[in-house]
Design an enzyme around this catalytic site. Structure first.
Site, PDB file in Angstrom:
ATOM      1  N   LYS A   1       0.830  -1.213   0.000  1.00 50.47           N
ATOM      2  CA  LYS A   1       0.000   0.000   0.000  1.00 50.47           C
ATOM      3  C   LYS A   1       0.863   1.262   0.000  1.00 50.47           C
ATOM      4  O   LYS A   1       0.626   2.181  -0.772  1.00 50.47           O
ATOM      5  CB  LYS A   1      -0.914   0.058   1.247  1.00 50.47           C
TER       6      LYS A   1
ATOM      7  N   ARG B   1      -9.108   1.423   8.969  1.00 46.94           N
ATOM      8  CA  ARG B   1      -8.844   0.018   9.284  1.00 46.94           C
ATOM      9  C   ARG B   1      -9.994  -0.614  10.043  1.00 46.94           C
ATOM     10  O   ARG B   1      -9.932  -1.810  10.348  1.00 46.94           O
ATOM     11  CB  ARG B   1      -7.580  -0.096  10.122  1.00 46.94           C
TER      12      ARG B   1
ATOM     13  N   ARG C   1      11.181  -7.213   4.837  1.00 47.33           N
ATOM     14  CA  ARG C   1      11.155  -5.787   5.192  1.00 47.33           C
ATOM     15  C   ARG C   1      11.798  -5.557   6.557  1.00 47.33           C
ATOM     16  O   ARG C   1      12.414  -4.526   6.796  1.00 47.33           O
ATOM     17  CB  ARG C   1       9.696  -5.293   5.187  1.00 47.33           C
TER      18      ARG C   1
ATOM     19  N   ARG D   1      11.564  -1.599  11.902  1.00 46.84           N
ATOM     20  CA  ARG D   1      10.279  -1.608  12.617  1.00 46.84           C
ATOM     21  C   ARG D   1      10.195  -2.821  13.520  1.00 46.84           C
ATOM     22  O   ARG D   1      10.312  -3.951  13.061  1.00 46.84           O
ATOM     23  CB  ARG D   1       9.127  -1.653  11.596  1.00 46.84           C
TER      24      ARG D   1
ATOM     25  N   ARG E   1      -0.913  -9.113  13.540  1.00 51.04           N
ATOM     26  CA  ARG E   1      -1.353  -8.040  12.635  1.00 51.04           C
ATOM     27  C   ARG E   1      -2.222  -8.611  11.510  1.00 51.04           C
ATOM     28  O   ARG E   1      -3.207  -7.988  11.108  1.00 51.04           O
ATOM     29  CB  ARG E   1      -0.136  -7.304  12.051  1.00 51.04           C
TER      30      ARG E   1
HETATM   31  P1  AMP Z   1       1.242   0.457   8.942  1.00 53.91           P
HETATM   32  O1  AMP Z   1       2.463   1.281   8.740  1.00 53.91           O
HETATM   33  O2  AMP Z   1       0.068   0.936   8.126  1.00 53.91           O
HETATM   34  O3  AMP Z   1       1.492  -1.010   8.781  1.00 53.91           O
HETATM   35  O4  AMP Z   1       0.803   0.674  10.462  1.00 53.91           O
HETATM   36  C1  AMP Z   1       1.637   0.250  11.524  1.00 53.91           C
HETATM   37  C2  AMP Z   1       0.829   0.160  12.802  1.00 53.91           C
HETATM   38  O5  AMP Z   1       0.295   1.448  13.141  1.00 53.91           O
HETATM   39  C3  AMP Z   1      -0.383  -0.754  12.734  1.00 53.91           C
HETATM   40  O6  AMP Z   1      -0.048  -2.124  12.960  1.00 53.91           O
HETATM   41  C4  AMP Z   1      -1.249  -0.186  13.854  1.00 53.91           C
HETATM   42  O7  AMP Z   1      -0.774  -0.571  15.111  1.00 53.91           O
HETATM   43  C5  AMP Z   1      -0.993   1.305  13.698  1.00 53.91           C
HETATM   44  N1  AMP Z   1      -1.967   1.918  12.771  1.00 53.91           N
HETATM   45  C6  AMP Z   1      -1.701   2.453  11.542  1.00 53.91           C
HETATM   46  N2  AMP Z   1      -2.837   2.899  10.966  1.00 53.91           N
HETATM   47  C7  AMP Z   1      -3.833   2.627  11.843  1.00 53.91           C
HETATM   48  C8  AMP Z   1      -5.240   2.811  11.816  1.00 53.91           C
HETATM   49  N3  AMP Z   1      -5.855   3.354  10.766  1.00 53.91           N
HETATM   50  N4  AMP Z   1      -5.960   2.416  12.904  1.00 53.91           N
HETATM   51  C9  AMP Z   1      -5.349   1.873  13.972  1.00 53.91           C
HETATM   52  N5  AMP Z   1      -4.044   1.635  14.054  1.00 53.91           N
HETATM   53  C10 AMP Z   1      -3.275   2.013  13.000  1.00 53.91           C
END
Ligand code: AMP
Length: 192
Positions: free
Chosen positions: A14, A89, A128, A134, A146
């Site tokens: 994404k 989400r 990654r 991360r 996740r």
């Molecule tokens: P991402 O970089 O999109 O994979 O997000 C990393 C982490 O940030 C996720 O596993 C969640 O813990 C948190 N996070 C990111 N976006 C959201 C969202 N829209 N709602 C809740 N938690 C989020």
């Protein structure tokens, strides 16, 4: 305004695609994950609150996430609209997004769902982890969690957007360029 959503599980690509599409179509790229990581890096109150959830592979609560996004989601004449990745989400977040965009007499133009098999996702996330730094990529259990959270809380959004006629499934396996070109063609077909 043109408002696109990049949808899909962790590791679907994404962020990579959103970044390319933002430049191609002059859209403002907003990634809630990136914003949380930046807040964590700066050690802000929001960052500290988010960290406890992110490190466990849990979603940050809707109130915190929506409250944060609200501050960013303002029309900007330098851009034609937004491309969001990692948000919404949950159904509650999707409803909040509809309300936020409604305040600007705007809405979602299209939702692109990147389709990638689970085994490929795990492989990509492990890869990654070697470079992302991360902590939520580095731990197998957190990755599993996740993916489970995605299936339980985020996947229902596909039906939500399909009902509104906004969802387009895109093959998320292939080269970055192939996938990008596929989505570009779909966007051009919208006449924008
Ligand atoms: P991402 O970089 O999109 O994979 O997000 C990393 C982490 O940030 C996720 O596993 C969640 O813990 C948190 N996070 C990111 N976006 C959201 C969202 N829209 N709602 C809740 N938690 C989020």
């Amino acid at each position: 305004m043109i408002n696109l959503l990049m949808f899909g599980p962790p590791g679907a690509g994404k962020g990579t695609q959103a970044q390319l599409l933002a430049a191609q179509f002059r859209l403002r790229h907003l990634s809630t994950g990136d914003i949380f990581r930046s807040e964590m890096g700066q050690g802000t109150e929001l960052g500290r609150a988010a960290r406890t959830y992110i490190e466990k592979g849990m979603l940050v609560p809707d109130e915190i996430t929506v409250g944060m996004l609200r501050g960013y989601l303002k029309p900007d004449p330098a851009f034609r609209g937004f491309i969001l990745d990692g948000f919404p989400r949950t159904i509650a977040q999707a409803e909040a997004l509809d309300r936020l965009l409604g305040e600007w007499d705007s809405g979602i133009t299209r939702v692109f769902s990147l389709e990638v098999p689970d085994e490929e996702l795990k492989k990509r996330l492990r890869q990654r982890a070697l470079t992302s730094g991360r902590s939520d990529d580095a731990d197998e259990n957190v990755i599993e969690h996740r993916l489970e959270v995605y299936r339980k809380e985020t996947l229902p959004l596909k039906a939500y957007y399909a009902r509104q006629g906004l969802l387009e499934e895109v093959k998320g396996v292939g080269s970055i360029e192939e996938i990008f070109s596929d989505i570009c063609n779909r966007i051009r077909q919208l006449g924008i």
